[in-house]
Design a protein around this motif. Structure first.
Motif, short mmCIF file in Angstrom:
data_model
loop_
_atom_site.label_atom_id
_atom_site.label_comp_id
_atom_site.label_asym_id
_atom_site.label_seq_id
_atom_site.Cartn_x
_atom_site.Cartn_y
_atom_site.Cartn_z
N GLY A 207 22.69 13.65 61.51
CA GLY A 207 21.78 13.58 60.38
C GLY A 207 21.31 12.19 60.02
N GLY A 208 21.43 11.23 60.92
CA GLY A 208 20.97 9.87 60.64
C GLY A 208 19.45 9.77 60.74
N LYS A 209 18.97 8.54 60.71
CA LYS A 209 17.53 8.27 60.80
C LYS A 209 17.34 6.97 61.56
N LEU A 210 16.41 6.98 62.51
CA LEU A 210 16.10 5.78 63.28
C LEU A 210 14.63 5.43 63.08
N THR A 211 14.38 4.22 62.57
CA THR A 211 13.01 3.72 62.38
C THR A 211 12.81 2.54 63.31
N VAL A 212 11.84 2.67 64.21
CA VAL A 212 11.50 1.56 65.12
C VAL A 212 10.13 1.06 64.68
N SER A 239 14.09 14.39 66.81
CA SER A 239 13.95 14.51 65.36
C SER A 239 14.58 13.33 64.64
N ASN A 240 13.98 13.01 63.47
CA ASN A 240 14.46 11.93 62.59
C ASN A 240 14.32 10.55 63.21
N VAL A 241 13.41 10.42 64.17
CA VAL A 241 13.07 9.11 64.73
C VAL A 241 11.61 8.82 64.38
N ILE A 242 11.34 7.61 63.88
CA ILE A 242 9.99 7.23 63.45
C ILE A 242 9.56 5.99 64.22
N LEU A 243 8.38 6.05 64.82
CA LEU A 243 7.76 4.89 65.44
C LEU A 243 6.59 4.48 64.54
N THR A 244 6.61 3.26 64.02
CA THR A 244 5.62 2.91 63.00
C THR A 244 5.35 1.42 62.96
#
Length: 820
Positions: A207-212, A239-244
């Motif tokens: 349930g973590g989150k990764l933001t790159v 899921s729960n990975v964001i590329l931004t």
């Protein structure tokens, strides 16, 4: 397991393409940015503007009908790794031991670990000094080798490209983790994947989150590389990975894939700007799960996924709650853009197709062919321009007045024969006149001018790149709209551009830091005598709004030329915020620098609140929710003429309580509203607090409305959501209208577009006049008196079906290289 999920996707995609040669890529899918982000901007008055855009011509010339093709940027060479991987210590001869003795090896936790398995199948972390060092330690991949899991538990800041060459790597976030650029000097690819057996995956654990993020502290800087560049290898997103955040000259700002493979089994790609948008691929992109690719751009134009050559999207399993928008380099009538794996049922494919959109107005998606599971493009027929159609009856350009006022600003004089409101914007060079007309947005026309007075448009933030036109829209009080546009891309005009002025104010990179829970400090230097001040704004406030907030009377902190000074910004809000530092020299224009305090890596460094307050926690029971919450804007009967929308505000019990907070404090935060007492469908839950009727409501009626709140509890350092959701019932009424009222064409902010000034992801509610105030009150099973077009997901997304576990490895599609 993620390994088998991605394997299933790529295998299904390979079979659907008719037996393209594949190589196994068995991969075990078990599977750092400075908080400061700054940009210098000028305010709307008495300020200089350092964020640049493009240039105009001496007179408003006619644009070409079709935009020019964007130039393909040259690929930047990979930068060297930030740090050399450390050598493993040479093994020492082991001393003689008995059978019961063991030799322990020290392994110090670093936040980056290669995950191995012991005999019992438990994770055994092998900590490494850097991400590149961990990857360098991974063995070269073969066609049937598995991916090595590298687990990251701390925020990472990259100062050079991380390379994955002929290796299979899964970067897995343990908790909320961000990966970003260490400083503004690193402009290359953040990750490079190369080699036919190479693969990279991003995923999260428990349930973590990764933001790159590819964002720079100076928002005017443009990167030269992508977040992930793929050559001959593969990239998987979960899921729960964001590329931004990557503003780049690369073909794909988030993912740039040439001769490789992209598999999207979840995740979000948003807020990126690239030469062709966020994602570039010249081969099929495999999709399933919940995938969001939206709000990415080429300059200021929507551009998300760019498919090249014969690439298309391949649906490999169910697609749920997704939003994917794209364009194709070879767009034409009948060109295939979507397909499906053989085992994907027709109903699943038809549902998936509805979650795709096309980024431009020229084409639309044909209905799915259920027999062949294909979707093609269809060119739209020419249609009349939407109302209000720009006409040429009251707005005139004063010839010869277009000129530079500074390196980043131009001015132009216009005359008007009617009272009107106007605004300006930029479009890409070569944009057709028809497309420019469709860009008109009534909500931006806020600057008024009286008839026959004339006015001067001073357009700021002109880009450095020579690829923009200036457009001025004006709407008269009778609803007529006209536009004038000026080409800013001609050499004759650019030769007159003043040189770029050196900023008198310089931020010292890396000095932004927390000094306590409510204070940040940062260092500047100045080359001129000046006075400065600071203020906070909500995160994502527009540059134009920030510029208009400049107030020279607040600049009271004096500093001498050629000296350094420290800004100590106190009372940082608890909500996501940006810090704005303004400085005004003795002579010249002011500078404004924006620092984003809401980046994931910077927020995690915020010290906990020191709370010596021993007061009793403030609590609000369910019975107090209605009396201590506030709903305004619905008291008086509303006149629902066609397309008229009304905003109303909601404040939950305890929401405006002032800090400091104590552990156990409670508050109720508004989530959504509904016309149903117990809404179960997403479409019945409206997250935009704005209500209206495109068709109008004739009769005077009273409606029930239910506002739903989520309970939050303060844990001593931050507010945490609970699972408690309760509603407050209130009512609003509609006025009786005449037939004439119902024929009024709306103007201004009654445009019926929905979404107001926000992101546009939610739409407004549609009212339909029915006899019942509520279904429950009348025992009716009919639809509510108020229905909505808001399809934005609320709360927890629906649980996705378990994906097919087909094999113990991945299959990677690759094209055979022809022998020469």
């Amino acid at each position: 397991m993620r390994r088998k999920q991605l394997y299933a996707m790529i295998l299904a995609g390979a079979l659907a393409t008719g037996g393209v040669p594949v190589t196994a890529m068995a991969a075990d899918a078990a599977s750092e940015t400075a908080g400061e982000e700054t940009g210098d901007f000028g305010s709307s008055e008495d300020t200089d503007n350092s964020a640049a855009e493009e240039q105009p011509t001496e007179a408003p010339a006619e644009p070409t009908e079709a935009p020019t093709e964007p130039e393909q940027p040259t690929e930047a060479p990979a930068e060297e790794p930030a740090e050399e991987p450390t050598e493993a210590p040479a093994e020492q001869p082991a001393e003689e031991t008995t059978e019961t003795e063991t030799v322990a090896e020290e392994n110090t936790a670093t936040g980056i670990a290669i995950i191995n398995k012991d005999a019992a199948g438990n994770d055994v972390p092998d900590y490494q000094p850097s991400l590149q060092a961990a990857i360098d330690k991974v063995e070269a991949a073969t066609s049937d080798s598995e991916a090595t899991v590298i687990e990251v538990s701390d925020q990472l800041e990259l100062s050079s490209t991380v390379t994955i060459e002929n290796k299979k790597v899964c970067i897995r976030a343990a908790g909320d983790v961000s990966i970003g650029r260490a400083d503004d000097s690193f402009k290359g690819d953040m990750f490079q994947v190369s080699g036919e057996n190479a693969s990279l995956q991003f995923e999260v654990k428990d349930g973590g989150k990764l933001t790159v993020s590819g964002a720079f502290t100076d928002t005017s800087i443009t990167a030269e590389g992508s977040i992930v560049k793929v050559t001959d290898g593969s990239f998987g997103l979960f899921s729960n990975v964001i590329l931004t955040g990557n503003n780049s000259s690369a073909k794909g700002a988030a993912i740039d894939c040439t001769n490789g493979q992209i598999a999207l089994a979840g995740g979000t790609i948003t807020g990126n700007t690239g030469a062709n948008g966020a994602v570039y691929s010249d081969s099929d992109i495999l999709v399933q799960g919940t995938v969001i690719v939206k709000d990415n751009k080429i300059a200021d134009v929507q551009a998300n996924v760019y498919l090249d050559k014969e690439a298309k999207f391949m649906i490999t399993n169910e697609l749920t709650g997704s939003e994917i928008s794209f364009t194709h380099a070879n767009a034409a009538d009948g060109w295939q853009v979507l397909g499906a794996a053989d085992k994907v049922e027709s109903s699943v494919f038809e549902s998936a197709v509805k979650q795709f959109g096309y980024d431009t107005d020229e084409y639309t998606l044909n209905a799915a062919d259920t027999t062949t599971k294909t979707v093609t493009l269809k060119k739209k027929a020419d249609t009349p321009d939407p109302d209000p159609e720009p006409t040429k009856d009251f707005l005139s350009y004063k010839s010869g007045t277009l000129k530079w006022t500074s390196h980043t600003a131009v001015s132009v004089e216009l005359s008007n024969t009617k009272d009107c409101k106007w605004y300006y914007t930029y479009v890409d060079s070569g944009t057709s006149e028809a497309k420019i007309k469709k860009m008109y947005d009534a909500k931006h026309t806020t600057t008024s001018v009286k008839a026959n007075k004339g006015f001067t448009v001073t357009a700021t933030n002109v880009p450095e790149k020579n690829n923009k036109w200036l457009v001025v829209f004006a709407t008269s009080t009778d609803g007529t709209t006209e536009m004038k546009y000026f080409k800013l891309d001609e050499d004759s005009f650019n030769k007159k551009r003043p040189p770029k002025e050196a900023s008198f104010l310089t931020y010292k990179s890396g000095t932004l830091k927390w000094t306590n829970h409510t204070t940040v400090s940062l260092d500047f230097s100045t080359t001129q005598d000046c006075k400065w001040y600071y203020f906070f704004v909500d995160a994502d406030t527009s540059v134009e709004t920030i510029q208009n907030m400049y107030d020279s009377s607040r600049a009271t902190n004096a500093v001498k030329a050629n000296t350094a000074f420290t800004v100590k910004a106190e009372n940082v809000p608890e909500a996501d915020s940006w810090l704005v530092v303004c400085a005004k020299p003795t002579t010249g224009k002011a500078k404004m620098s924006i620092f984003k305090l809401n980046t994931p890596s910077f927020k995690t460094k915020r010290p906990p609140a020191s709370n010596n307050n021993t007061r009793k926690a403030r609590t609000y029971s369910v019975s107090e929710l209605a009396s201590k919450s506030k709903i305004t804007g619905l008291k008086d009967p509303l006149k629902f003429t066609p397309g008229t929308f009304y905003e109303f505000s909601v404040t939950g019990a305890g929401q405006n309580d002032e800090p400091p907070y104590v552990s156990g404090d409670e508050r109720w935060i508004p989530m959504y509203w509904s016309m149903k007492e117990n809404p179960t469908e997403t479409s019945d839950k409206n997250t935009t607090f704005r209500i209206g009727s495109p068709k109008g409501i004739k009769d005077a009626k009273t409606y029930n409305i239910y506002v739903f709140f989520k309970k939050q509890i303060y844990n001593g350092s931050e507010w945490q959501d609970t699972d408690v959701i309760e509603s407050v019932k209130t009512q609003f009424s509609s006025q009786e209208l005449t037939d004439a009222d119902l024929t009024i064409t709306p103007t201004g902010d009654g445009d019926g577009t929905g979404g107001g000034s926000g992101s546009g992801s939610a739409t407004d509610a549609e009212l339909t006049a029915t006899e019942a105030a509520t279904e429950k009150a009348n025992g009716s099973s009919s639809k509510s008196a108020v229905s909505t077009m808001d399809e934005s997901p609320i709360g927890t997304m629906a649980t996705l079906a378990v994906l097919s576990l087909l094999a113990a490895g991945y299959i990677l599609i690759r094209k055979r290289k022809k022998d020469i």
